[in-house]
Design a protein around this motif. Sequence first.
Motif, short mmCIF file in Angstrom:
data_model
loop_
_atom_site.label_atom_id
_atom_site.label_comp_id
_atom_site.label_asym_id
_atom_site.label_seq_id
_atom_site.Cartn_x
_atom_site.Cartn_y
_atom_site.Cartn_z
N VAL A 235 7.29 12.40 10.95
CA VAL A 235 6.21 13.21 10.35
C VAL A 235 6.06 12.87 8.88
CG1 VAL A 235 5.56 15.57 9.70
CG2 VAL A 235 6.38 15.09 12.02
N GLY A 236 7.17 12.74 8.16
CA GLY A 236 7.12 12.35 6.75
C GLY A 236 6.47 11.00 6.55
N THR A 237 6.75 10.06 7.43
CA THR A 237 6.15 8.73 7.33
C THR A 237 4.64 8.80 7.56
OG1 THR A 237 8.21 7.73 8.11
CG2 THR A 237 6.23 6.39 8.28
N VAL A 238 4.20 9.57 8.53
CA VAL A 238 2.77 9.72 8.80
C VAL A 238 2.07 10.37 7.62
CG1 VAL A 238 1.07 10.89 10.28
CG2 VAL A 238 3.02 9.70 11.31
N VAL A 239 2.66 11.42 7.06
CA VAL A 239 2.06 12.09 5.90
C VAL A 239 1.96 11.12 4.73
CG1 VAL A 239 2.44 13.90 4.16
CG2 VAL A 239 2.73 14.41 6.60
N TRP A 240 3.01 10.37 4.49
CA TRP A 240 3.00 9.38 3.40
C TRP A 240 1.91 8.33 3.63
CZ3 TRP A 240 3.90 4.14 3.97
CH2 TRP A 240 3.93 3.39 2.78
N ALA A 241 1.80 7.85 4.87
CA ALA A 241 0.80 6.82 5.18
C ALA A 241 -0.62 7.36 4.98
CB ALA A 241 0.98 6.32 6.61
N ILE A 242 -0.88 8.57 5.44
CA ILE A 242 -2.21 9.15 5.28
C ILE A 242 -2.53 9.35 3.80
CG2 ILE A 242 -3.56 11.26 5.66
CD1 ILE A 242 -2.22 11.43 8.44
N THR A 243 -1.57 9.84 3.03
CA THR A 243 -1.77 10.03 1.59
C THR A 243 -2.06 8.71 0.90
OG1 THR A 243 -0.25 11.90 1.67
CG2 THR A 243 -0.72 10.98 -0.50
N THR A 244 -1.32 7.68 1.24
CA THR A 244 -1.51 6.36 0.64
C THR A 244 -2.88 5.79 1.00
OG1 THR A 244 0.87 5.98 0.76
CG2 THR A 244 -0.52 4.05 0.45
N ILE A 245 -3.26 5.92 2.25
CA ILE A 245 -4.57 5.41 2.69
C ILE A 245 -5.69 6.14 1.96
CG2 ILE A 245 -6.16 5.30 4.67
CD1 ILE A 245 -3.65 4.71 6.39
N ASN A 246 -5.56 7.47 1.83
CA ASN A 246 -6.58 8.23 1.11
C ASN A 246 -6.68 7.83 -0.35
OD1 ASN A 246 -7.50 9.73 3.29
ND2 ASN A 246 -6.05 11.38 2.95
N GLN A 247 -5.54 7.56 -0.99
CA GLN A 247 -5.56 7.12 -2.39
C GLN A 247 -6.23 5.76 -2.53
OE1 GLN A 247 -1.50 7.28 -3.65
NE2 GLN A 247 -1.53 9.51 -3.97
N ILE A 248 -5.97 4.87 -1.60
CA ILE A 248 -6.54 3.52 -1.66
C ILE A 248 -8.05 3.58 -1.43
CG2 ILE A 248 -6.62 1.28 -0.49
CD1 ILE A 248 -3.59 1.58 -0.03
N THR A 249 -8.47 4.33 -0.44
CA THR A 249 -9.90 4.36 -0.10
C THR A 249 -10.72 5.16 -1.11
OG1 THR A 249 -9.57 6.26 1.37
CG2 THR A 249 -9.55 4.06 2.37
N ASN A 250 -10.11 6.14 -1.76
CA ASN A 250 -10.85 6.95 -2.74
C ASN A 250 -10.75 6.37 -4.15
OD1 ASN A 250 -11.66 8.73 -0.77
ND2 ASN A 250 -9.89 10.07 -1.06
N GLY A 251 -10.03 5.33 -4.30
CA GLY A 251 -10.00 4.63 -5.57
C GLY A 251 -9.01 5.21 -6.49
#
Length: 90
Positions: free
Chosen positions: A74-90
């Motif tokens: 679960v921690g890995t999924v949360v981290w991945a989603i957070t990272t993807i959101n940061q990358i896509t939102n600039g």
Amino acid sequence: MPNIEPVKQPTKQPPDPFDRWMRSKTLILLVQFLVTGILGLPLIWVSPAFNRTEKWFWSIVVSLYTLLLVAFAVGTVVWAITTINQITNG
């Protein structure tokens, strides 16, 4: 004179590999920790290799181990989603 037949010896059955496997603590614990996690708890409880105290001990250990793995996933999924959101939102 009566006809007497010789006594037949029972034929020996080849050893059942499943029975031998179920009596091996090492193999059962490997399956628990490397493959099945908490879904494999019935293996411990039906195995004659473990006494009642060991069955409780290993059930608790396997349950905690499984909870840690789930928390890590679960921690890995949360981290991945957070990272993807940061990358896509600039």
